[in-house]
Enzyme design. Structure first.
Site, PDB file in Angstrom:
ATOM      1  N   CYS A  24       0.825  -1.213   0.000  1.00 38.37           N
ATOM      2  CA  CYS A  24       0.000   0.000   0.000  1.00 38.37           C
ATOM      3  C   CYS A  24       0.863   1.270   0.000  1.00 38.37           C
ATOM      4  CB  CYS A  24      -0.997  -0.027   1.153  1.00 38.37           C
ATOM      5  SG  CYS A  24      -2.375   1.135   0.925  1.00 38.37           S
ATOM      6  N   HIS A  41      -4.410  -4.553   0.306  1.00 35.74           N
ATOM      7  CA  HIS A  41      -4.170  -5.138   1.624  1.00 35.74           C
ATOM      8  C   HIS A  41      -4.681  -6.571   1.664  1.00 35.74           C
ATOM      9  CE1 HIS A  41      -2.645  -1.719   3.931  1.00 35.74           C
ATOM     10  NE2 HIS A  41      -3.505  -0.954   3.284  1.00 35.74           N
ATOM     11  N   GLU A  93      -3.499  -8.858   3.248  1.00 41.26           N
ATOM     12  CA  GLU A  93      -3.295  -9.408   4.598  1.00 41.26           C
ATOM     13  C   GLU A  93      -4.460  -9.110   5.540  1.00 41.26           C
ATOM     14  OE1 GLU A  93      -2.015  -5.151   5.078  1.00 41.26           O
ATOM     15  OE2 GLU A  93      -1.921  -6.670   3.502  1.00 41.26           O
TER      16      GLU A  93
END
Length: 315
Positions: free
Chosen positions: A142, A235, A237
């Site tokens: 990001c 993102h 994750e």
């Protein structure tokens, strides 16, 4: 194989409950093997949440990983207990003489600022320069992807008309990219940001390979031809409730926050969000560790050479 983390790191209990194989430092000292050394430069304000999310992904592979948590020294975290930072994080100066197989640099909530206005920008530049000769492959997430593209290639960022907030469909556009090996033609990724790197500049940069894009979210994955630098704008994750928690936080603060797109069933915040990106996330990190770290890193990390190139098959 396990991920090696400090004995009392809060992530340990969560990961063990999820059947992620965790190895404590005590047990690791009895193993006669060299694990992959991964440094995590955590710039996110919710550091415990982020370190748990990334430990989950880095630990869900056949490779043994030793994780070193790193913090910048020119910024004091306001959202993580000082005791946690002192117990588990090392300032960059303490690892500056070490070498690592891989490094992950997280996003940060500073994207509305010019890079030079960020409190720790000079230190981050030092770390990114250091990584050229001390890290085999760097994985930027990001805002860190925007920062890395700016520092390494001079590619600036632009403000979006509105916050990109939700889960978006992406497609693989580069033929047989190793980083995205095994991906479906289309996959989903969460995004939460107000800016994006200049896509025209990225497309015209000959040293970058563009691997994946989204009609709504723009360029998602790009990398140098040798895989030493990887840039991920979303993102993957994130947990199931991460966007929900961001939405509720902003709404409770009185901000005019829109509901995350393609996230809540029927856009109803009272319903459980659909998680449509977990398999992609696991495969992304597994591919990075396997093809761009494990298979090409030197056994003796002192042999790292900032100018050396490597080319996994079909990059």
């Amino acid at each position: 194989m396990p991920i090696k983390i400090p004995n009392s790191l809060p992530a340990r209990k969560i990961l063990e409950e999820e059947n992620i194989f965790v190895m404590t430092e005590t047990r690791a000292r009895t193993q006669d093997m060299r694990p992959l050394r991964i440094a995590l430069l955590n710039l996110m304000p919710t550091k415990i949440v982020t370190e748990t999310q990334l430990s989950r992904l880095l630990g869900n592979t056949p490779l043994q990983v030793e994780l070193t948590l790193v913090q910048v020294e020119t910024h004091v975290s306001k959202n993580t207990p000082e005791e946690h930072m002192l117990s588990f994080y090392k300032p960059f100066s303490q690892i500056a003489e070490e070498n690592f197989d891989g490094m992950v640099i997280t996003g940060a909530p500073v994207e509305k600022l010019d890079f030079e206005e960020v409190e720790y920008w000079d230190e981050l530049k030092t770390i990114m320069e250091w990584s050229k000769s001390h890290v085999h492959s760097v994985f930027h997430i990001c805002w860190a992807a925007q920062a890395g593209l700016y520092y390494h290639f001079g590619i600036g960022k632009k403000n979006l008309n509105k916050k990109l907030f939700g889960v978006y469909r992406h497609r693989v556009i580069y033929r047989n990219p190793v980083l995205l090996r095994g991906f479906d033609d289309e996959f989903y990724v969460p995004h939460s940001r107000y800016t994006e790197s200049d896509r025209d500049a990225m497309l015209s940069e000959p040293r970058l390979k563009i691997l994946s894009m989204s009609e709504e979210a723009g360029i998602y994955a790009s990398m140098t031809a040798n895989g030493r630098q990887i840039f991920i704008t979303g993102h993957s994750e994130y947990d199931r409730d991460t966007l929900k928690n961001e939405y509720l936080r902003d709404r409770n603060a009185g901000l005019d926050t829109v509901i995350p797109e393609n996230y809540f069933p029927d856009d109803d915040p009272e319903r459980t969000p659909m998680m449509t990106w977990r398999s992609h996330a696991n495969l992304l990190y597994s591919n990075w560790l396997n093809y761009f770290v494990y298979q090409t890193t030197p056994y003796d990390l002192s042999e790292l050479d900032g100018e050396r190139e490597f080319f996994p098959a079909s990059v």
